[in-house]
Design an enzyme around this catalytic site. Structure first.
Site, PDB file in Angstrom:
ATOM      1  N   HIS A 135      11.792  27.884  -8.568  1.00 59.21           N
ATOM      2  CA  HIS A 135      10.237  27.819  -8.035  1.00 59.21           C
ATOM      3  C   HIS A 135       9.582  28.834  -7.743  1.00 59.21           C
ATOM      4  O   HIS A 135      10.325  29.968  -7.729  1.00 59.21           O
ATOM      5  CB  HIS A 135      10.283  26.634  -7.015  1.00 59.21           C
ATOM      6  CG  HIS A 135      10.387  25.020  -7.425  1.00 59.21           C
ATOM      7  ND1 HIS A 135       9.473  24.547  -8.345  1.00 59.21           N
ATOM      8  CD2 HIS A 135      11.260  24.334  -7.175  1.00 59.21           C
ATOM      9  CE1 HIS A 135       9.959  23.444  -8.571  1.00 59.21           C
ATOM     10  NE2 HIS A 135      11.019  23.228  -7.905  1.00 59.21           N
ATOM     11  N   ASP A 165       3.670  30.943  -9.639  1.00 57.96           N
ATOM     12  CA  ASP A 165       3.238  29.778 -10.376  1.00 57.96           C
ATOM     13  C   ASP A 165       1.910  29.984 -11.219  1.00 57.96           C
ATOM     14  O   ASP A 165       1.754  30.163 -12.319  1.00 57.96           O
ATOM     15  CB  ASP A 165       3.009  28.296  -9.759  1.00 57.96           C
ATOM     16  CG  ASP A 165       4.470  27.739  -9.882  1.00 57.96           C
ATOM     17  OD1 ASP A 165       5.617  28.400 -10.189  1.00 57.96           O
ATOM     18  OD2 ASP A 165       4.553  26.532  -9.314  1.00 57.96           O
TER      19      ASP A 165
END
Length: 384
Positions: A135, A165
């Site tokens: 992540h 992200d």
């Protein structure tokens, strides 16, 4: 292909295999600037009944939704027929998954040599971590990003997924797609984009790698110019337990800050040994007034001042109001307006799709499927 598209990317058709986080952020940027984005959802995601009320999620707006069973051969064939008339195809699977489904780059570019094929992953298409789960926080870790941000105790700070992200992943993919589309206009050929979030993070921090190599930025967190070490580039608490920021790096702005704060006989701006003491003096002055008092006193000056707002109040700041930075949705909610802004071909926040699969029939009809063909695909389970 939608006639309602606005913005500099009007006329560009994007097929997105619906993903999470960074990928829909990328296609949101493309949609806001005029691209016709068709999200391909799994057939299993289609609700039994259409949900009540409008959708207001940032992930939903400006795109249409088609639902296919990509494990059904007719579902894959349907997707490839869409690809033949699209400009962009993008997915965010782990390396090799798209190939196993039958929609990898070789298959897709064989059907449409002009297409831009965007691949978004955390670690990239190769390397020892390529097939590992991860992540944003992980991608921000091995690049030095969070290892260089934090308080003077040295504890790294998670960055809300923004750097890994959304900036390093979604925005880099959108940028890559725009560049590849431009090149395809000249060459007549598409290409494959390997957009790895870990690469994107390093690209964003490239100036700091240079500063670290030159000694301008040290490994002592909280002691450097841009990490809160400099008293003239920091966050200060106010009398009402809120915060303001002061960032007068240039000497003339630094002098104006000292004058506005009524700090006399201050040490030289770049006397780093005196930074802690000067920071304490500034902090003591700032604590004598509320955040709003400081805003009334310093807003619009060259002190390089701004109050610290939370997400829930950012829409209230007069500058954001004046620029129309937030839009009101059909149900009275708020969304961020498209950016950047264009003089001739401005983008627009188009309506959200209602639910996964809601545009299946209309999209297929637009791409040349007959009513009978759509009914047959529905009966076979290839579309939902």
């Amino acid at each position: 292909m939608s006639t309602q598209s606005l913005g500099p990317l009007a006329g560009v058709t994007v097929i997105e295999l619906a993903g999470l986080g960074a990928l829909p952020f990328a296609t949101l940027k493309l949609a806001d600037l005029g691209a016709d984005v068709i999200r391909v959802h799994r057939a299993s995601e289609v609700p039994a009944e259409p949900p009540a009320g409008p959708r207001a999620s940032e992930w939903d707006r400006g795109r249409r939704s088609l639902a296919l069973d990509l494990k059904h051969p007719d579902g894959i064939d349907t997707l490839l027929r869409l690809v033949e008339r699209a400009d962009v195809f993008c997915e965010a699977f782990r390396p090799g998954v798209a190939e196993r489904l039958g929609v990898g780059p070789e298959v897709v570019t064989a059907r449409n040599p002009r297409i831009v094929y965007g691949r978004l992953t955390g670690w990239g298409q190769d390397g020892p971590l390529a097939h590992s789960a991860g992540h944003s926080l992980n991608y921000e870790s091995i690049t030095g990003a969070i290892g260089s941000i934090g308080g003077q105790d040295g504890r790294p700070v998670p960055l809300l997924q923004v750097i890994g992200d959304f900036a390093g992943g979604g925005l880099m993919l959108a940028f890559g797609i725009a560049c590849a589309l431009f090149e395809a206009q000249r060459s007549g050929r598409g290409q494959v984009i390997d957009a790895a979030m870990v690469d994107g993070v390093m690209s964003l921090f490239s100036p700091f790698y240079g500063m670290a190599a030159s000694g301008m930025h040290t490994e002592r967190i909280g002691t450097n110019l841009f990490d809160g070490g400099a008293p003239f580039y920091g966050v200060y608490e106010t009398a009402d337990d809120r915060w303001i920021t002061l960032a007068p790096i240039e000497p003339q702005f630094f002098a104006q800050m000292l004058e506005a704060l009524e700090i006399h006989d201050a040490p030289a701006q770049w006397d780093t040994a005196q930074w802690p003491a000067l920071r304490d003096r500034i902090a003591a002055v700032v604590r004598t007034r509320t955040r709003d008092d400081w805003e009334a006193r310093l807003a619009g000056t060259d002190v390089c001042f701004a109050p610290v707002y939370r997400f829930g109040e950012a829409h209230e700041h007069p500058h954001n109001v004046a620029r129309g930075a937030f839009l009101t949705t059909a149900d009275g909610g708020r969304q961020v307006a498209p950016a950047p802004r264009f003089s001739r071909t401005p983008g627009a926040a188009r309506p959200a799709y209602a639910y996964p699969g809601c545009d299946t029939d209309s999209v297929l009809a637009e791409f040349g499927f007959t009513t009978e063909a759509i009914a047959a695909l529905r009966a076979s389970g290839a579309v939902a």
